[in-house]
Design a protein around this motif. Structure first.
Motif, PDB file in Angstrom:
ATOM      1  N   SER A   5      36.079  47.248  54.026  1.00  0.00           N
ATOM      2  CA  SER A   5      36.791  47.819  55.175  1.00  0.00           C
ATOM      3  C   SER A   5      37.339  46.719  56.065  1.00  0.00           C
ATOM      4  N   TYR A   6      36.575  45.675  56.255  1.00  0.00           N
ATOM      5  CA  TYR A   6      36.993  44.544  57.085  1.00  0.00           C
ATOM      6  C   TYR A   6      38.246  43.885  56.507  1.00  0.00           C
ATOM      7  N   ALA A   7      38.225  43.627  55.205  1.00  0.00           N
ATOM      8  CA  ALA A   7      39.358  42.980  54.543  1.00  0.00           C
ATOM      9  C   ALA A   7      40.585  43.880  54.550  1.00  0.00           C
ATOM     10  N   ARG A   8      40.398  45.166  54.293  1.00  0.00           N
ATOM     11  CA  ARG A   8      41.532  46.104  54.259  1.00  0.00           C
ATOM     12  C   ARG A   8      42.179  46.246  55.625  1.00  0.00           C
ATOM     13  N   ALA A   9      41.394  46.171  56.672  1.00  0.00           N
ATOM     14  CA  ALA A   9      41.943  46.325  58.020  1.00  0.00           C
ATOM     15  C   ALA A   9      42.736  45.093  58.451  1.00  0.00           C
ATOM     16  N   ARG A  10      42.564  43.973  57.774  1.00  0.00           N
ATOM     17  CA  ARG A  10      43.214  42.728  58.184  1.00  0.00           C
ATOM     18  C   ARG A  10      44.231  42.202  57.176  1.00  0.00           C
ATOM     19  N   ALA A  11      44.590  43.015  56.198  1.00  0.00           N
ATOM     20  CA  ALA A  11      45.561  42.595  55.191  1.00  0.00           C
ATOM     21  C   ALA A  11      46.358  43.809  54.719  1.00  0.00           C
ATOM     22  N   ILE A  12      47.489  43.537  54.136  1.00  0.00           N
ATOM     23  CA  ILE A  12      48.331  44.589  53.577  1.00  0.00           C
ATOM     24  C   ILE A  12      48.380  44.362  52.071  1.00  0.00           C
ATOM     25  N   HIS A  13      48.129  45.423  51.333  1.00  0.00           N
ATOM     26  CA  HIS A  13      48.135  45.341  49.877  1.00  0.00           C
ATOM     27  C   HIS A  13      49.331  46.115  49.340  1.00  0.00           C
ATOM     28  N   ALA A  14      50.170  45.430  48.586  1.00  0.00           N
ATOM     29  CA  ALA A  14      51.370  46.032  48.023  1.00  0.00           C
ATOM     30  C   ALA A  14      51.200  46.240  46.529  1.00  0.00           C
ATOM     31  N   LYS A  37      57.462  29.620  47.531  1.00  0.00           N
ATOM     32  CA  LYS A  37      58.626  29.486  48.414  1.00  0.00           C
ATOM     33  C   LYS A  37      58.581  30.491  49.571  1.00  0.00           C
ATOM     34  N   TYR A  38      58.357  31.759  49.259  1.00  0.00           N
ATOM     35  CA  TYR A  38      58.310  32.793  50.299  1.00  0.00           C
ATOM     36  C   TYR A  38      56.888  33.091  50.731  1.00  0.00           C
ATOM     37  N   ASP A  39      55.943  32.936  49.829  1.00  0.00           N
ATOM     38  CA  ASP A  39      54.510  32.997  50.101  1.00  0.00           C
ATOM     39  C   ASP A  39      54.099  34.144  51.017  1.00  0.00           C
ATOM     40  N   ALA A  40      54.311  35.366  50.551  1.00  0.00           N
ATOM     41  CA  ALA A  40      53.927  36.546  51.335  1.00  0.00           C
ATOM     42  C   ALA A  40      52.434  36.556  51.647  1.00  0.00           C
ATOM     43  N   GLU A  41      51.637  35.900  50.820  1.00  0.00           N
ATOM     44  CA  GLU A  41      50.193  35.897  51.037  1.00  0.00           C
ATOM     45  C   GLU A  41      49.785  35.153  52.305  1.00  0.00           C
ATOM     46  N   GLN A  42      50.617  34.218  52.781  1.00  0.00           N
ATOM     47  CA  GLN A  42      50.275  33.538  54.031  1.00  0.00           C
ATOM     48  C   GLN A  42      50.305  34.503  55.221  1.00  0.00           C
ATOM     49  N   TYR A  43      51.011  35.625  55.040  1.00  0.00           N
ATOM     50  CA  TYR A  43      51.061  36.664  56.075  1.00  0.00           C
ATOM     51  C   TYR A  43      50.080  37.784  55.778  1.00  0.00           C
ATOM     52  N   LYS A  44      49.171  37.517  54.857  1.00  0.00           N
ATOM     53  CA  LYS A  44      48.141  38.471  54.442  1.00  0.00           C
ATOM     54  C   LYS A  44      48.729  39.717  53.791  1.00  0.00           C
ATOM     55  N   ILE A  45      49.785  39.506  52.986  1.00  0.00           N
ATOM     56  CA  ILE A  45      50.351  40.555  52.146  1.00  0.00           C
ATOM     57  C   ILE A  45      50.013  40.181  50.710  1.00  0.00           C
ATOM     58  N   PHE A  46      49.203  41.006  50.075  1.00  0.00           N
ATOM     59  CA  PHE A  46      48.705  40.705  48.735  1.00  0.00           C
ATOM     60  C   PHE A  46      49.197  41.737  47.731  1.00  0.00           C
ATOM     61  N   LEU A  47      49.405  41.290  46.506  1.00  0.00           N
ATOM     62  CA  LEU A  47      49.819  42.160  45.424  1.00  0.00           C
ATOM     63  C   LEU A  47      48.577  42.737  44.764  1.00  0.00           C
ATOM     64  N   THR A  48      48.586  44.046  44.541  1.00  0.00           N
ATOM     65  CA  THR A  48      47.477  44.716  43.861  1.00  0.00           C
ATOM     66  C   THR A  48      48.032  45.603  42.761  1.00  0.00           C
ATOM     67  N   TRP A  49      47.213  45.907  41.791  1.00  0.00           N
ATOM     68  CA  TRP A  49      47.622  46.821  40.719  1.00  0.00           C
ATOM     69  C   TRP A  49      46.778  48.080  40.748  1.00  0.00           C
TER      70      TRP A  49
END
Length: 148
Positions: A5-14, A37-49
């Motif tokens: 819950s802590y991690a989900r509240a502080r990151a966005i999963h795409a 180059k764009y590094d979306a993960e630095q903004y706490k946007i992570f790719l999930t499947w």
């Protein structure tokens, strides 16, 4: 609060879903948006499947009749609040896969994404530009962040 819950509240999963087409938009999203180059993960946007982990659903390609039901099931599996981004000309209007005799979809195409599931942001292009994908995601984030 548990660690999940802590991690989900502080990151966005795409979650990226390909529903047909040439894969050009998928390549731009995975190999550019989530690259150094764009590094979306630095903004706490992570790719999930995993749809149960996703906050954002990015859909590319025209929705083929074969992929219509699986797309609807993935959409239902994503917990609320969620946002949907239709990325690319094919996802928005069928792109090159539209029937050449007008706006009537071919026999294999169910239609653009917004005719199958609700869409919160539209990103045009063939293939989409990484900057536009990020801008589209940012434009839809207020809906997601208000509920978190």
């Amino acid at each position: 609060m548990g660690i999940k819950s802590y991690a989900r509240a502080r990151a966005i999963h795409a979650m990226l879903v390909y529903t047909g087409g040439c894969n050009g938009c998928d390549i731009e999203i995975v190999n550019a948006v989530f690259s150094p180059k764009y590094d979306a993960e630095q903004y706490k946007i992570f790719l999930t499947w995993n749809p149960r982990e996703a906050d954002v659903l990015i859909v590319t390609g025209p929705v083929t009749k074969q992929n219509k039901k699986p797309l609807e099931e993935i959409y239902k599996a994503i917990p609320e609040p969620k946002i949907v981004i239709a990325a690319g000309a094919c996802a928005l209007m069928g792109g090159v896969y539209k029937n050449i005799h007008g706006d009537i979809p071919s026999e294999e195409i169910a239609g653009p994404v917004e005719e199958v599931i609700p869409v919160d942001a539209k990103v045009p292009g063939c293939a989409v530009r990484p900057e536009d994908v990020l801008a589209g995601a940012i434009s839809a984030l207020p809906k997601l962040l208000e509920a978190k």
